[in-house]
Design an enzyme around this catalytic site. Structure first.
Site, short mmCIF file in Angstrom:
data_model
loop_
_atom_site.label_atom_id
_atom_site.label_comp_id
_atom_site.label_asym_id
_atom_site.label_seq_id
_atom_site.Cartn_x
_atom_site.Cartn_y
_atom_site.Cartn_z
N GLU B 128 0.81 -1.22 0.00
CA GLU B 128 0.00 0.00 0.00
C GLU B 128 0.84 1.27 0.00
O GLU B 128 0.48 2.25 -0.66
CB GLU B 128 -0.96 0.01 1.20
CG GLU B 128 -2.16 -0.92 1.04
CD GLU B 128 -1.85 -2.36 1.43
OE1 GLU B 128 -0.68 -2.66 1.74
OE2 GLU B 128 -2.78 -3.19 1.40
N PHE B 154 -6.91 -0.88 6.66
CA PHE B 154 -5.51 -1.13 6.28
C PHE B 154 -4.68 0.15 6.24
O PHE B 154 -3.51 0.12 5.88
CB PHE B 154 -5.43 -1.82 4.92
CG PHE B 154 -6.16 -3.14 4.81
CD1 PHE B 154 -6.65 -3.79 5.93
CD2 PHE B 154 -6.36 -3.73 3.57
CE1 PHE B 154 -7.33 -5.00 5.84
CE2 PHE B 154 -7.04 -4.93 3.46
CZ PHE B 154 -7.52 -5.57 4.60
N HIS B 197 -11.52 -5.26 10.17
CA HIS B 197 -12.11 -5.15 8.82
C HIS B 197 -13.51 -4.54 8.86
O HIS B 197 -14.31 -4.77 7.97
CB HIS B 197 -12.22 -6.54 8.17
CG HIS B 197 -10.91 -7.16 7.80
ND1 HIS B 197 -10.06 -7.69 8.74
CD2 HIS B 197 -10.30 -7.34 6.61
CE1 HIS B 197 -8.98 -8.17 8.14
NE2 HIS B 197 -9.10 -7.97 6.84
#
Lengths: 335, 401
Positions: B128, B154, B197
């Site tokens: 990322e 994330f 999440h």
């Protein structure tokens, strides 16, 4: 086969000239930085406030690398950015005005010496270790998509090679065969931690192998070694053959930042003898590429440019606090 | 980071390419059945080719959707906005994990690779920092990247690129360098995906200066806000709640499919929308919670309780005028926020009124995610989410006080 211009005496003089300009610049900033911080040392005081990371000793990296780049190529650099900015062709006046926090500066006084952005030369730097690498990938990606032979260079210190962003960037650059060159300046010290206590490999250039890209280490702070290694790497990127990694064993002549007493530094005694500037000057004189008089002309010219930039900065207006909230966005304002 | 959830073989029924869906033809996206999408598209076949596009930075007249017209899921409306901008502007491209043949884990990019190819829809490694940073560099050089961060949760592995670079370059350069990129990311819980999440986290991004933060609640807004985000010369974080995408493999919200004009249009970033008018109490909210609030408003109407629902649509800029205007009508304020309660959006909304017209606030309460990680067990998760039950209770408490 050499894909870059061979070193001639004229090119050698240009390399030295670049080194002289950088050293003259850093000496002038050093002088101005400390001019009004006494008695004692107040980091936030004076015409140049804040942290100051100077690059004296690392001129060979900038000169040898910059010789292969044009204004249209991109470069991202670090918290210690002046030498590579100068070698990239960033305007001295505007850069200096930014360091002095003036409205005429590259960032109108909003950035400072670790955050220099020059769209004209596609130069930028970041104060966060290793985080200048990912944006260079994007610049290279834009160049690749548009065709042509422009390249992006990401300069980082040896400490950056232990950060995740370094490894992510090398992998992605190799995967997408981006026209990018990674240049690691190994000055032996991550602030106070010697390289031997931070890094498991003796050469960060070896890390290129992990991503299937060439890695070259230049020893002894050799400007001609940098010229050759970066020449190969830049030519390879321009030809569409993908990224390369170059590490240069360079020298941090002064402290990590100004005010750093360097009590931890065990190598200080030998440092003056390793100063690349007098060494390379003597090399050129010895080979008959230059006379003492030529060198005097070089230093005089450098001093003139640097003092002009300092004068420009000092005579420029400071930013108006009424505009402290400007430039967060290009359109509209935050409510 | 784990994407286990996404690779369990569940059928992401919304994986139909937009172009194929527009013809009603059966399509195969990542090898799954897409009948749901074909059924969904009940209107005209034509997809707009990008005509009537406003220049970058300008706001086109908003075309309100008409009832009975073509309906799309939120996911499809996002795909369509991206596709139309990509047709109109070569500099627009998409990067992220699984945005190519898979079409985005939450179907934000379904079918785009079929039309635009792998050169403009780039699958990335799980790196990322590298690919978000690459988006920044490309944007600095004049491209208009749309970069997907699969789950907002994330952000921890790449926040330096987001808040120290993407969001600050324009400021640090004194306005000389623009970063016209969209960071698109999935938010929200409600389906037992656990603490890593399921978060909303929009308040975290909105707290840090330099990025616009957009959170649509429905298909019409999603298309118009995505179009505006792509055309914006500033970095925009575009946060879509998984529960509003109209995914075939998750409990569907009835308003996650709605009328969406075929032509390109912008919804201006920074303007809240009154989702339902009312006179007794103002519920300020956004994203999936808008729908819970509307459900409650509908339920309480026969009892004579009139609830106004204000959909913020963006946190940055925050439409404080709309908040104050609504509370000045109702005198009662409830903030419903799926993000953590403390130090976040809910307090900011209340402060907006308190600083301007404190005398308006005869009642204030909050229905938020309490300051606890999102639990896994469904019973626990739904006890902390801002559910319709909790909202209803808050509304009753407000009007009977």
């Amino acid at each position: 086969m050499t894909l870059y211009p061979e070193l001639t005496d004229e090119k050698r003089r240009k390399l030295l000239n670049s080194m002289v300009l950088i050293r003259t610049y850093e000496e002038a900033i050093l002088r101005e930085y400390h001019a009004d911080k006494s008695p004692g040392f107040d980091i936030g005081a004076g015409l140049i406030p804040g942290e100051m990371h100077l690059s004296a000793g690392q001129e060979p990296v900038a000169a040898g690398l910059g010789a292969h780049l044009t204004k249209d190529d991109a470069m991202t650099a670090t918290h210690r950015p002046h030498h590579v900015a100068i070698a990239k062709g960033v305007r001295l006046r505007e850069m200096t005005a930014e360091i002095f926090g003036r409205e005429t500066g590259l960032g109108r006084g909003r950035g400072g010496h670790m955050h220099l952005f020059d769209p004209e030369t596609h130069f930028s730097c970041s104060g966060i270790v290793a985080e200048g690498l990912p944006p260079a990938l994007g610049q290279a990606l834009a160049f690749q998509r548009r065709g042509g032979d422009r390249v992006a260079v990401a300069v980082a210190g040896e400490g950056a090679a232990n950060a995740g962003a370094f490894h992510e960037a090398l992998n992605l650059a190799a995967l997408w065969k981006l026209p990018v060159v990674f240049v690691i300046e190994d000055n032996d010290w991550g602030i106070s931690v010697p390289r031997a206590r931070s890094t498991a490999v003796t050469s960060n250039a070896d890390r290129g192998a992990a991503y299937g890209i060439p890695g070259v280490r230049v020893e002894e702070n050799s400007v001609e070694g940098v010229y050759e290694a970066c020449g190969e790497a830049v030519a390879r990127a321009r030809a569409g053959d993908g990224p390369s990694l170059v590490e240069v064993h360079t020298l941090r002549l002064w402290g990590h930042f100004e005010g750093d007493a360097q009590g931890y530094r065990t190598d200080l005694e030998g440092v003056p003898g390793r100063d690349p500037l007098p060494t390379y000057k003597q090399t050129l004189i010895d080979r008959g590429a230059m006379t003492e008089k030529d060198y005097d002309v070089m230093t005089a010219s450098a001093l003139e440019q640097v003092e002009d930039a300092i004068d420009f900065a000092k005579s420029s207006p400071t930013p108006d606090p009424a505009h402290a909230l400007d430039y967060v966005f290009s359109e509209g304002v935050r409510s | 980071m784990s994407t286990d959830l996404d690779r369990t073989g569940q059928e992401p029924a919304d994986n139909a390419p937009a172009s194929a869906a527009s013809t009603g033809a059966p399509v195969t996206g990542a090898g799954v059945n897409t009948a749901t999408d074909a059924d969904m598209n009940t209107g005209s076949d034509a997809i707009d080719t990008g005509t009537g596009r406003a220049p970058h930075g300008n706001t086109a007249a908003v075309i309100e959707p008409e009832p009975g017209k073509r309906k799309l899921s939120t996911a499809k409306s996002i795909q369509e906005a991206i596709a139309q901008e990509m047709r109109a502007d070569d500099s627009v491209f998409v990067m992220g994990e699984d945005v190519g043949p898979y079409g985005g884990i939450f179907s934000s990019t379904t079918g785009l690779i079929d039309e635009f190819g792998a050169d403009r829809i780039l699958d990335t490694p799980i790196s990322e920092s590298a690919f978000i940073g690459a988006g920044i560099g490309a944007a600095v050089e004049g491209m208009r990247p749309i970069v997907e961060l699969m789950f907002v949760d994330f952000f921890g592995v790449c926040m330096d690129q987001i808040y120290n670079h993407m969001a600050k370059i324009h400021f640090e350069s004194g306005g000389n360098v623009q970063v016209p990129m969209v960071l698109m990311t999935a938010v929200g819980g409600g389906y037992s995906d656990g603490a890593q999440h399921s978060q909303a986290l929009w308040g975290t991004f909105a707290h840090l200066p330099g990025m616009k933060v957009v959170v649509p609640s429905n298909p019409y807004d999603a298309k118009g806000l995505m179009t505006a985000a792509i055309r914006s010369n500033d970095p925009v974080v575009f946060m879509f709640h998984k529960g509003i995408m109209g995914l075939g493999w998750m409990k569907k919200n009835k308003r996650s499919i709605g009328a969406v004009p075929e032509e390109s249009y912008e919804v201006p970033i920074g303007k809240a929308r009154i989702a339902r008018e009312g006179t007794d109490v103002t519920v300020v909210t956004l994203s999936l919670s808008v729908h819970h609030a509307l459900d409650v408003a509908e339920k309480l109407e026969p009892e004579g309780i009139s609830v106004e629902v204000l959909d913020l649509r963006s946190l940055v800029p925050l439409d404080r005028d709309a908040i104050v205007a609504s509370v000045s009508k109702t005198g009662r304020l409830i903030v419903v926020d799926e993000d953590y309660q403390s130090f976040g959006l809910s307090g900011e909304v209340i402060a907006s009124v308190a600083e301007r017209q404190p005398e308006l606030l005869s009642h204030v309460s909050r229905v938020c995610m309490p300051d606890v990680p999102v639990p896994y067990a469904s019973q626990l998760e739904h006890s902390v989410l801002p559910t319709a039950t909790r909202i209803e209770s808050a509304v009753r408490g407000a009007v009977t006080k």
